[in-house]
Design an enzyme around this catalytic site. Sequence first.
Site, short mmCIF file in Angstrom:
data_model
loop_
_atom_site.label_atom_id
_atom_site.label_comp_id
_atom_site.label_asym_id
_atom_site.label_seq_id
_atom_site.Cartn_x
_atom_site.Cartn_y
_atom_site.Cartn_z
N ASP A 387 0.82 -1.23 0.00
CA ASP A 387 0.00 0.00 0.00
C ASP A 387 0.84 1.27 0.00
O ASP A 387 0.48 2.26 -0.65
CB ASP A 387 -0.91 0.04 1.24
CG ASP A 387 -1.93 -1.06 1.21
OD1 ASP A 387 -2.15 -1.63 0.13
OD2 ASP A 387 -2.50 -1.36 2.28
P1 NAP Z 1 0.97 -3.98 3.16
O1 NAP Z 1 0.26 -3.02 2.29
O2 NAP Z 1 0.20 -4.62 4.25
O3 NAP Z 1 1.62 -5.08 2.19
C1 NAP Z 1 2.46 -6.07 2.69
C2 NAP Z 1 2.87 -6.97 1.54
O4 NAP Z 1 3.89 -7.82 2.03
C3 NAP Z 1 1.75 -7.85 1.04
O5 NAP Z 1 1.31 -7.45 -0.22
C4 NAP Z 1 2.35 -9.27 1.01
O6 NAP Z 1 2.21 -9.82 -0.33
C5 NAP Z 1 3.83 -9.04 1.34
N1 NAP Z 1 4.35 -10.07 2.26
C6 NAP Z 1 3.79 -10.60 3.35
N2 NAP Z 1 4.59 -11.50 3.93
C7 NAP Z 1 5.72 -11.53 3.17
C8 NAP Z 1 6.92 -12.28 3.25
N3 NAP Z 1 7.16 -13.17 4.22
N4 NAP Z 1 7.88 -12.06 2.30
C9 NAP Z 1 7.66 -11.17 1.30
N5 NAP Z 1 6.53 -10.43 1.18
C10 NAP Z 1 5.57 -10.62 2.11
O7 NAP Z 1 2.25 -3.31 3.85
P2 NAP Z 1 2.81 -1.82 3.82
O8 NAP Z 1 3.11 -1.40 2.42
O9 NAP Z 1 3.88 -1.80 4.84
O10 NAP Z 1 1.59 -0.92 4.27
C11 NAP Z 1 1.13 -0.92 5.61
C12 NAP Z 1 -0.36 -0.79 5.63
O11 NAP Z 1 -0.82 -0.92 6.98
C13 NAP Z 1 -0.83 0.55 5.11
O12 NAP Z 1 -1.99 0.40 4.32
C14 NAP Z 1 -1.14 1.31 6.38
O13 NAP Z 1 -2.14 2.30 6.20
C15 NAP Z 1 -1.64 0.20 7.27
N6 NAP Z 1 -1.52 0.57 8.69
C16 NAP Z 1 -0.31 0.82 9.24
C17 NAP Z 1 -0.22 1.27 10.54
C18 NAP Z 1 1.09 1.61 11.17
O14 NAP Z 1 1.08 2.20 12.23
N7 NAP Z 1 2.20 1.25 10.56
C19 NAP Z 1 -1.37 1.42 11.30
C20 NAP Z 1 -2.60 1.12 10.72
C21 NAP Z 1 -2.65 0.69 9.41
P3 NAP Z 1 2.28 -11.40 -0.54
O15 NAP Z 1 1.18 -11.97 0.29
O16 NAP Z 1 2.08 -11.58 -2.01
O17 NAP Z 1 3.63 -11.85 -0.09
#
Ligand code: NAP
Length: 460
Positions: A387
């Site tokens: 994301d």
């Molecule tokens: P993300 O959008 O959740 O994407 C994570 C990606 O990692 C997934 O597409 C997954 O694809 C891949 N993945 C999972 N396990 C893996 C592994 N072992 N090896 C390789 N790839 C792996 O992560 P992000 O880009 O960090 O975004 C964070 C999201 O969380 C945002 O939408 C944000 O708004 C939300 N959020 C964050 C917080 C905070 O405080 N940080 C709080 C609330 C919400 P595959 O399954 O294809 O591997």
Amino acid sequence: MNATKYIIEFSYLVASILFILGLKGMSHPESAKRGMHLAELGMLMAVVGTLLHHEIISYEWIIAGLLIGSTIGAAMAVWVPMTAMPQRTALSHAFGAFAAALVGVAEYYRQGAGMGQFKLTAIGFEVMLGALTTTGSLLAFAKLQGLVRGTPLTYRGQNVFNMALLAATIGCFVYLLIFPTSAPVFYTMLGLAFVFGLMLVMPIGAADMPVVMSLLNSYAGLAAAATGFALSNNVLIIAGTLDGFSGFILSILMCRAMNRSMTNVLFGAFGSAATAQGGAGEQGTMREVGLEDVAVQLAYANQVIFVPGYGMATAQAQHIVRELADILEKRGVSVKYAIHPVAGRMPGHMNVLLAEANVPYSSLYELEQINPEFSSTDVAVVIGANDVVNPDARDNPQSPIAGMPILEVDRARSVVVLKRGKGKGFAGIENPLFFKPVTGMLYGDAKESLTKLVQAVQHA
Ligand code: NAP
């Protein structure tokens, strides 16, 4: 005031100062550890000061509590993995809030109507906030730990029901202020607040839980401040207020980094099937790249930017990322890390993991600093992020994450995405980045791919 009282108040004052300095330290990754130690020292001062209190009749129960609590706390600190930190925090909030609620109940049981209007108001707040935070945090823990389904649980009229429940709870509180002797109303208020905590968290998806938890943290802090008023305890008032407001500010900052409103987080049921509409659909085919090709690209690049995300955390790939960076730097490649404020699942998630792998803080760049650099970067390596690198947030006003600031990796000369397959990110939407001509997909667990890349780069 006798001498002991002076000593107690002095220890509380020092503790409060240490808490403030601790918070200040935690506002920057470099001073965060020092901040933590200052806050620990503050807590020790507050506990020691409290133990000197003349009203303590017997120390046996206190010692038993200290031993049990310290054992549980130490065990959690040692054994809970970094990726489970959000649920661990939820559990701590539940304990803290339950303690505040119990103190409130004990005070009401002991003094009843005799406590006066001011104290009763404080106790009412304490019990209400303490109870709803207890059950809310427990449900947050269960969702994050996967004990119950993490997706939002919604039904028709949910918001109306929740509002009615809240109104009934507040109604009991007001009734109690008018008729303080009415113990059944007090316990009804307690029960309703417990139920309200569950209802509040039920429609919130697991991935929004960090925002909710920091909000619950804020409630727990305010409950502690109310306890301070009830017990005339200054350190509780100060620490509770600090906790309450810092939690609230953190929730707002997280919402801002996701370009979402607090109401949307609390009532939007983000992550449910309905909210996943509006994202881009499949957009052609993804181009798969081979390990050797990526190794050559990296080895002969001038500048590489690593973009870590939630996948790096689940794969625990931070150490191997650092190893790869070291090898590249030895070959003269400039390596930087791009940190999105909400990458991962809790604030500062990536900073903590990379610090654990001894990545120098000077190599970490925030969103505003790094975005202008992508266009002059040879390879952007996206490690389990989705994301936070989705160009739809910038380009597609219909996207559910439209307006969320992103790391503009698609502007780099070449992008390599490390992920296991076609899994979506937390928002549950497609990512056009994966279909762009500049992007190559390197499928597999991030740690395994990076381990192989380390070997391949050495031979490139
Ligand atoms: P993300 O959008 O959740 O994407 C994570 C990606 O990692 C997934 O597409 C997954 O694809 C891949 N993945 C999972 N396990 C893996 C592994 N072992 N090896 C390789 N790839 C792996 O992560 P992000 O880009 O960090 O975004 C964070 C999201 O969380 C945002 O939408 C944000 O708004 C939300 N959020 C964050 C917080 C905070 O405080 N940080 C709080 C609330 C919400 P595959 O399954 O294809 O591997």
